[in-house]
Design a protein around this motif. Sequence first.
Motif, PDB file in Angstrom:
ATOM      1  N   LEU A  20       0.811  -1.215   0.000  1.00 22.88           N
ATOM      2  CA  LEU A  20       0.000   0.000   0.000  1.00 22.88           C
ATOM      3  C   LEU A  20       0.845   1.267   0.000  1.00 22.88           C
ATOM      4  N   ILE A  21       1.913   1.292   0.774  1.00 22.40           N
ATOM      5  CA  ILE A  21       2.757   2.485   0.818  1.00 22.40           C
ATOM      6  C   ILE A  21       3.464   2.684  -0.510  1.00 22.40           C
ATOM      7  N   GLY A  22       3.966   1.627  -1.090  1.00 22.94           N
ATOM      8  CA  GLY A  22       4.692   1.740  -2.350  1.00 22.94           C
ATOM      9  C   GLY A  22       3.821   2.024  -3.546  1.00 22.94           C
ATOM     10  N   ASN A  23       2.639   1.452  -3.586  1.00 28.16           N
ATOM     11  CA  ASN A  23       1.791   1.572  -4.769  1.00 28.16           C
ATOM     12  C   ASN A  23       0.628   2.526  -4.619  1.00 28.16           C
ATOM     13  N   VAL A  24       0.261   2.883  -3.423  1.00 26.04           N
ATOM     14  CA  VAL A  24      -0.861   3.796  -3.217  1.00 26.04           C
ATOM     15  C   VAL A  24      -0.394   5.060  -2.501  1.00 26.04           C
ATOM     16  N   GLY A  25       0.313   4.903  -1.398  1.00 29.25           N
ATOM     17  CA  GLY A  25       0.691   6.037  -0.563  1.00 29.25           C
ATOM     18  C   GLY A  25       1.652   6.998  -1.220  1.00 29.25           C
ATOM     19  N   ALA A  26       2.764   6.484  -1.732  1.00 32.43           N
ATOM     20  CA  ALA A  26       3.776   7.351  -2.331  1.00 32.43           C
ATOM     21  C   ALA A  26       3.258   8.069  -3.579  1.00 32.43           C
ATOM     22  N   PRO A  27       2.606   7.383  -4.521  1.00 30.39           N
ATOM     23  CA  PRO A  27       2.067   8.110  -5.673  1.00 30.39           C
ATOM     24  C   PRO A  27       1.014   9.144  -5.292  1.00 30.39           C
ATOM     25  N   PHE A  28       0.231   8.859  -4.251  1.00 31.83           N
ATOM     26  CA  PHE A  28      -0.764   9.826  -3.793  1.00 31.83           C
ATOM     27  C   PHE A  28      -0.085  11.082  -3.268  1.00 31.83           C
ATOM     28  N   VAL A  29       0.966  10.905  -2.475  1.00 28.37           N
ATOM     29  CA  VAL A  29       1.688  12.053  -1.916  1.00 28.37           C
ATOM     30  C   VAL A  29       2.376  12.845  -3.031  1.00 28.37           C
ATOM     31  N   ILE A  30       2.966  12.152  -4.002  1.00 25.58           N
ATOM     32  CA  ILE A  30       3.599  12.840  -5.128  1.00 25.58           C
ATOM     33  C   ILE A  30       2.554  13.628  -5.913  1.00 25.58           C
ATOM     34  N   GLY A  31       1.429  12.993  -6.196  1.00 21.90           N
ATOM     35  CA  GLY A  31       0.356  13.678  -6.908  1.00 21.90           C
ATOM     36  C   GLY A  31      -0.180  14.866  -6.132  1.00 21.90           C
ATOM     37  N   MET A  32      -0.296  14.715  -4.812  1.00 19.86           N
ATOM     38  CA  MET A  32      -0.788  15.811  -3.987  1.00 19.86           C
ATOM     39  C   MET A  32       0.185  16.986  -4.007  1.00 19.86           C
ATOM     40  N   ALA A  33       1.475  16.703  -3.945  1.00 22.10           N
ATOM     41  CA  ALA A  33       2.479  17.772  -3.984  1.00 22.10           C
ATOM     42  C   ALA A  33       2.452  18.497  -5.328  1.00 22.10           C
ATOM     43  N   VAL A  34       2.330  17.751  -6.413  1.00 22.17           N
ATOM     44  CA  VAL A  34       2.279  18.364  -7.742  1.00 22.17           C
ATOM     45  C   VAL A  34       1.009  19.191  -7.899  1.00 22.17           C
ATOM     46  N   GLY A  35      -0.129  18.679  -7.435  1.00 21.96           N
ATOM     47  CA  GLY A  35      -1.381  19.417  -7.530  1.00 21.96           C
ATOM     48  C   GLY A  35      -1.367  20.690  -6.705  1.00 21.96           C
ATOM     49  N   TYR A  36      -0.807  20.621  -5.512  1.00 21.20           N
ATOM     50  CA  TYR A  36      -0.705  21.798  -4.645  1.00 21.20           C
ATOM     51  C   TYR A  36       0.160  22.868  -5.314  1.00 21.20           C
ATOM     52  N   PHE A  37       1.308  22.436  -5.834  1.00 24.52           N
ATOM     53  CA  PHE A  37       2.215  23.363  -6.513  1.00 24.52           C
ATOM     54  C   PHE A  37       1.562  23.960  -7.753  1.00 24.52           C
ATOM     55  N   ALA A  38       0.855  23.133  -8.526  1.00 29.49           N
ATOM     56  CA  ALA A  38       0.212  23.613  -9.748  1.00 29.49           C
ATOM     57  C   ALA A  38      -0.814  24.696  -9.433  1.00 29.49           C
ATOM     58  N   LYS A  39      -1.600  24.510  -8.378  1.00 28.91           N
ATOM     59  CA  LYS A  39      -2.599  25.522  -8.050  1.00 28.91           C
ATOM     60  C   LYS A  39      -1.943  26.812  -7.574  1.00 28.91           C
ATOM     61  N   LYS A  40      -0.898  26.701  -6.771  1.00 31.68           N
ATOM     62  CA  LYS A  40      -0.202  27.900  -6.310  1.00 31.68           C
ATOM     63  C   LYS A  40       0.406  28.659  -7.491  1.00 31.68           C
ATOM     64  N   MET A  41       0.958  27.938  -8.449  1.00 29.73           N
ATOM     65  CA  MET A  41       1.549  28.602  -9.616  1.00 29.73           C
ATOM     66  C   MET A  41       0.467  29.219 -10.500  1.00 29.73           C
ATOM     67  N   LEU A  42      -0.676  28.554 -10.604  1.00 30.23           N
ATOM     68  CA  LEU A  42      -1.784  29.104 -11.380  1.00 30.23           C
ATOM     69  C   LEU A  42      -2.285  30.391 -10.735  1.00 30.23           C
ATOM     70  N   ARG A  43      -2.406  30.396  -9.431  1.00 29.50           N
ATOM     71  CA  ARG A  43      -2.861  31.598  -8.729  1.00 29.50           C
ATOM     72  C   ARG A  43      -1.857  32.732  -8.899  1.00 29.50           C
ATOM     73  N   THR A  44      -0.564  32.409  -8.846  1.00 32.97           N
ATOM     74  CA  THR A  44       0.468  33.426  -9.039  1.00 32.97           C
ATOM     75  C   THR A  44       0.422  33.975 -10.459  1.00 32.97           C
ATOM     76  N   ALA A  45       0.255  33.081 -11.442  1.00 35.96           N
ATOM     77  CA  ALA A  45       0.177  33.523 -12.836  1.00 35.96           C
ATOM     78  C   ALA A  45      -1.058  34.385 -13.074  1.00 35.96           C
ATOM     79  N   LEU A  46      -2.185  34.015 -12.473  1.00 38.61           N
ATOM     80  CA  LEU A  46      -3.395  34.829 -12.613  1.00 38.61           C
ATOM     81  C   LEU A  46      -3.223  36.196 -11.955  1.00 38.61           C
ATOM     82  N   PHE A  47      -2.555  36.231 -10.813  1.00 38.86           N
ATOM     83  CA  PHE A  47      -2.296  37.507 -10.138  1.00 38.86           C
ATOM     84  C   PHE A  47      -1.426  38.404 -11.013  1.00 38.86           C
ATOM     85  N   LEU A  48      -0.341  37.859 -11.544  1.00 40.22           N
ATOM     86  CA  LEU A  48       0.555  38.658 -12.385  1.00 40.22           C
ATOM     87  C   LEU A  48      -0.117  39.065 -13.694  1.00 40.22           C
TER      88      LEU A  48
END
Length: 115
Positions: A20-48
């Motif tokens: 579960l950690i190798g096949n579910v947990g780690a990819p979920f955390v990686i996806g969550m980090a990428v999604g969080y970063f993507a939204k922050k960058m989108l908000r920054t781009a919209l602000f600029l």
Amino acid sequence: MNNTAVDASASTDIFSSTFLIGNVGAPFVIGMAVGYFAKKMLRTALFLGGAAIVLMFVFEYYGIVDISDANLQSAANAATEAAKTSGSFLVDRVTRITSKGVSGAGGFFVGFKLG
């Protein structure tokens, strides 16, 4: 004498913590980090982008530049298409982390929601 036994069934048991950690947990955390970063960058781009548009409106008000509404809408459409392309690229890449891709994509959308 070292008495460490390796459980061979742990690699095939889909409910084991190792699986579960190798096949579910780690990819979920990686996806969550990428999604969080993507939204922050989108908000920054919209602000600029919004700041640039307001600055152009101010310049237009004082007669420094002349802005065509058609050109402004065309630029907005191009920016929207670029955002869609980059968003789909990120989701596609995150889903390739595991064979099923569900946990990575789920993590991306959770991170995007949290961001």
